[in-house]
Design a protein around this motif. Structure first.
Motif, PDB file in Angstrom:
ATOM      1  N   ALA A  82     -27.667  14.704 -41.696  1.00 18.20           N
ATOM      2  CA  ALA A  82     -27.122  13.914 -40.586  1.00 18.20           C
ATOM      3  C   ALA A  82     -28.256  13.251 -39.806  1.00 18.20           C
ATOM      4  CB  ALA A  82     -26.286  14.803 -39.672  1.00 18.20           C
ATOM      5  N   ALA A  83     -29.309  13.988 -39.539  1.00 11.71           N
ATOM      6  CA  ALA A  83     -30.451  13.427 -38.804  1.00 11.71           C
ATOM      7  C   ALA A  83     -31.087  12.283 -39.583  1.00 11.71           C
ATOM      8  CB  ALA A  83     -31.480  14.518 -38.511  1.00 11.71           C
ATOM      9  N   ARG A  84     -31.217  12.438 -40.900  1.00 15.52           N
ATOM     10  CA  ARG A  84     -31.798  11.399 -41.747  1.00 15.52           C
ATOM     11  C   ARG A  84     -30.999  10.089 -41.654  1.00 15.52           C
ATOM     12  NH1 ARG A  84     -30.358   9.507 -46.589  1.00 15.52           N
ATOM     13  NH2 ARG A  84     -28.879  11.178 -46.994  1.00 15.52           N
ATOM     14  N   ILE A  85     -29.690  10.218 -41.608  1.00  7.52           N
ATOM     15  CA  ILE A  85     -28.832   9.025 -41.573  1.00  7.52           C
ATOM     16  C   ILE A  85     -28.666   8.486 -40.161  1.00  7.52           C
ATOM     17  CG2 ILE A  85     -26.470   8.206 -41.987  1.00  7.52           C
ATOM     18  CD1 ILE A  85     -26.376  10.315 -44.289  1.00  7.52           C
ATOM     19  N   LEU A  86     -28.461   9.365 -39.189  1.00  8.95           N
ATOM     20  CA  LEU A  86     -28.080   8.928 -37.839  1.00  8.95           C
ATOM     21  C   LEU A  86     -29.242   8.652 -36.892  1.00  8.95           C
ATOM     22  CD1 LEU A  86     -25.033  11.294 -37.314  1.00  8.95           C
ATOM     23  CD2 LEU A  86     -25.010   8.898 -38.029  1.00  8.95           C
ATOM     24  N   ASP A  87     -30.318   9.405 -36.976  1.00  5.70           N
ATOM     25  CA  ASP A  87     -31.419   9.224 -36.028  1.00  5.70           C
ATOM     26  C   ASP A  87     -31.969   7.794 -36.008  1.00  5.70           C
ATOM     27  OD1 ASP A  87     -31.120  11.777 -35.085  1.00  5.70           O
ATOM     28  OD2 ASP A  87     -32.916  12.589 -36.062  1.00  5.70           O
ATOM     29  N   PRO A  88     -32.181   7.156 -37.163  1.00  2.00           N
ATOM     30  CA  PRO A  88     -32.720   5.783 -37.131  1.00  2.00           C
ATOM     31  C   PRO A  88     -31.782   4.757 -36.487  1.00  2.00           C
ATOM     32  CG  PRO A  88     -32.988   6.742 -39.318  1.00  2.00           C
ATOM     33  CD  PRO A  88     -32.112   7.671 -38.532  1.00  2.00           C
ATOM     34  N   THR A  89     -30.499   5.088 -36.363  1.00  2.00           N
ATOM     35  CA  THR A  89     -29.527   4.126 -35.823  1.00  2.00           C
ATOM     36  C   THR A  89     -29.530   4.070 -34.300  1.00  2.00           C
ATOM     37  OG1 THR A  89     -27.677   5.687 -35.638  1.00  2.00           O
ATOM     38  CG2 THR A  89     -28.000   4.598 -37.784  1.00  2.00           C
ATOM     39  N   GLY A  90     -30.041   5.123 -33.662  1.00  6.60           N
ATOM     40  CA  GLY A  90     -30.004   5.176 -32.205  1.00  6.60           C
ATOM     41  C   GLY A  90     -28.657   5.631 -31.651  1.00  6.60           C
ATOM     42  N   ILE A  91     -27.709   5.935 -32.531  1.00  6.58           N
ATOM     43  CA  ILE A  91     -26.402   6.437 -32.093  1.00  6.58           C
ATOM     44  C   ILE A  91     -26.576   7.867 -31.582  1.00  6.58           C
ATOM     45  CG2 ILE A  91     -24.090   7.144 -32.912  1.00  6.58           C
ATOM     46  CD1 ILE A  91     -24.398   4.139 -32.776  1.00  6.58           C
ATOM     47  N   GLU A  92     -25.973   8.158 -30.449  1.00  5.79           N
ATOM     48  CA  GLU A  92     -26.016   9.521 -29.908  1.00  5.79           C
ATOM     49  C   GLU A  92     -25.068  10.391 -30.724  1.00  5.79           C
ATOM     50  OE1 GLU A  92     -25.049  11.826 -25.730  1.00  5.79           O
ATOM     51  OE2 GLU A  92     -25.349   9.655 -25.696  1.00  5.79           O
ATOM     52  N   TRP A  93     -25.556  11.559 -31.136  1.00 12.55           N
ATOM     53  CA  TRP A  93     -24.714  12.445 -31.930  1.00 12.55           C
ATOM     54  C   TRP A  93     -25.068  13.897 -31.667  1.00 12.55           C
ATOM     55  CZ3 TRP A  93     -26.578  15.664 -35.916  1.00 12.55           C
ATOM     56  CH2 TRP A  93     -27.922  15.474 -36.248  1.00 12.55           C
ATOM     57  N   GLU A  94     -24.143  14.755 -32.012  1.00 12.59           N
ATOM     58  CA  GLU A  94     -24.349  16.194 -31.905  1.00 12.59           C
ATOM     59  C   GLU A  94     -23.548  16.868 -33.000  1.00 12.59           C
ATOM     60  OE1 GLU A  94     -21.675  18.034 -28.556  1.00 12.59           O
ATOM     61  OE2 GLU A  94     -22.423  16.078 -27.892  1.00 12.59           O
ATOM     62  N   PHE A  95     -23.807  18.140 -33.198  1.00  6.41           N
ATOM     63  CA  PHE A  95     -23.175  18.888 -34.269  1.00  6.41           C
ATOM     64  C   PHE A  95     -22.316  19.995 -33.690  1.00  6.41           C
ATOM     65  CE2 PHE A  95     -23.700  19.053 -38.848  1.00  6.41           C
ATOM     66  CZ  PHE A  95     -22.999  20.206 -39.165  1.00  6.41           C
ATOM     67  N   SER A  96     -21.171  20.255 -34.303  1.00  7.48           N
ATOM     68  CA  SER A  96     -20.311  21.355 -33.884  1.00  7.48           C
ATOM     69  C   SER A  96     -19.901  22.151 -35.118  1.00  7.48           C
ATOM     70  CB  SER A  96     -19.068  20.796 -33.174  1.00  7.48           C
ATOM     71  OG  SER A  96     -18.274  21.845 -32.695  1.00  7.48           O
ATOM     72  N   GLN A  97     -20.202  23.435 -35.129  1.00  7.77           N
ATOM     73  CA  GLN A  97     -19.818  24.303 -36.240  1.00  7.77           C
ATOM     74  C   GLN A  97     -18.539  25.029 -35.850  1.00  7.77           C
ATOM     75  OE1 GLN A  97     -21.256  24.668 -39.344  1.00  7.77           O
ATOM     76  NE2 GLN A  97     -19.436  25.870 -39.758  1.00  7.77           N
ATOM     77  N   LEU A  98     -17.511  24.894 -36.667  1.00  8.62           N
ATOM     78  CA  LEU A  98     -16.202  25.458 -36.373  1.00  8.62           C
ATOM     79  C   LEU A  98     -15.791  26.432 -37.464  1.00  8.62           C
ATOM     80  CD1 LEU A  98     -14.502  22.078 -35.391  1.00  8.62           C
ATOM     81  CD2 LEU A  98     -15.554  23.749 -33.847  1.00  8.62           C
ATOM     82  N   ALA A  99     -14.680  27.126 -37.251  1.00 12.01           N
ATOM     83  CA  ALA A  99     -14.167  28.069 -38.240  1.00 12.01           C
ATOM     84  C   ALA A  99     -12.651  27.961 -38.280  1.00 12.01           C
ATOM     85  CB  ALA A  99     -14.580  29.493 -37.872  1.00 12.01           C
ATOM     86  N   GLY A 100     -12.074  28.378 -39.408  1.00 11.36           N
ATOM     87  CA  GLY A 100     -10.625  28.388 -39.552  1.00 11.36           C
ATOM     88  C   GLY A 100     -10.112  27.232 -40.385  1.00 11.36           C
TER      89      GLY A 100
END
Length: 176
Positions: A82-100
């Motif tokens: 995700a960092a490889r693809i998104l970081d160069p774009t300048g788009i703000e992003w975060e990760f959420s790990q879920l279950a179920g």
């Protein structure tokens, strides 16, 4: 109110090994909606015990012999991709790990964030994938029918209009 709390959010379902197309298409939607992306990976082999205020979850495996009370770890490979693809774009992003259940978990996350939309990818074609989807259900279809926000489905391996959805070689007994 801070920029972050007033900024629109798009939730993106991500899985290990998923083609880059889902994230690259999500960037276009983030730009169009001036939104930040919240990437959601769901471990369907675990169930949620506690939903924490910061959006993280404490979960347990469905296997009663495993007693792992640690918070869900984020797959480092998935986060690095995700960092490889998104970081160069300048788009703000975060990760959420879920279950179920993936559709339920992604829908709840989108609801809690008042997301503008949810983006998911299709599954690979083939009879085995089709059977898996039949028994487990399509995450995209479940989201589209069970929650109120738009669901954007990114085709990962589209079939030509005259091509069958399943190849005859994939049918049971084809190896005879």
């Amino acid at each position: 109110m801070s920029d972050r709390t007033s900024q629109q959010v798009i939730v993106v379902g991500v899985t290990p090994g998923q083609p880059d197309a889902v994230l690259t298409e999500a960037v276009g939607f983030a730009v169009a909606f001036r939104a930040r992306l919240v990437l959601a990976n769901v471990d369907a082999s675990r169930f949620v015990v506690v939903e924490n205020v910061d959006g993280t979850v404490t979960s347990l495996p469905f296997d009663a012999d495993l007693h792992d009370f640690r918070p869900e770890p984020i797959d480092p490979g998935l986060q690095a991709n995700a960092a490889r693809i998104l970081d160069p774009t300048g788009i703000e992003w975060e990760f959420s790990q879920l279950a179920g259940d993936p559709a339920r978990s992604i829908g709840k996350l989108a609801q809690s964030l008042d997301a503008r939309a949810i983006i998911v990818g299709t599954r690979e074609r083939g009879i085995r994938k089709g059977i898996l989807e039949f028994f487990n259900g399509s995450v995209a279809a479940s989201l589209a029918h069970r929650q109120p926000r738009p669901v954007i489905v990114i085709p990962l391996s589209p079939a030509a209009p005259d091509e069958p959805l399943w190849h005859p070689d994939d049918l049971p007994g084809a190896d005879r």
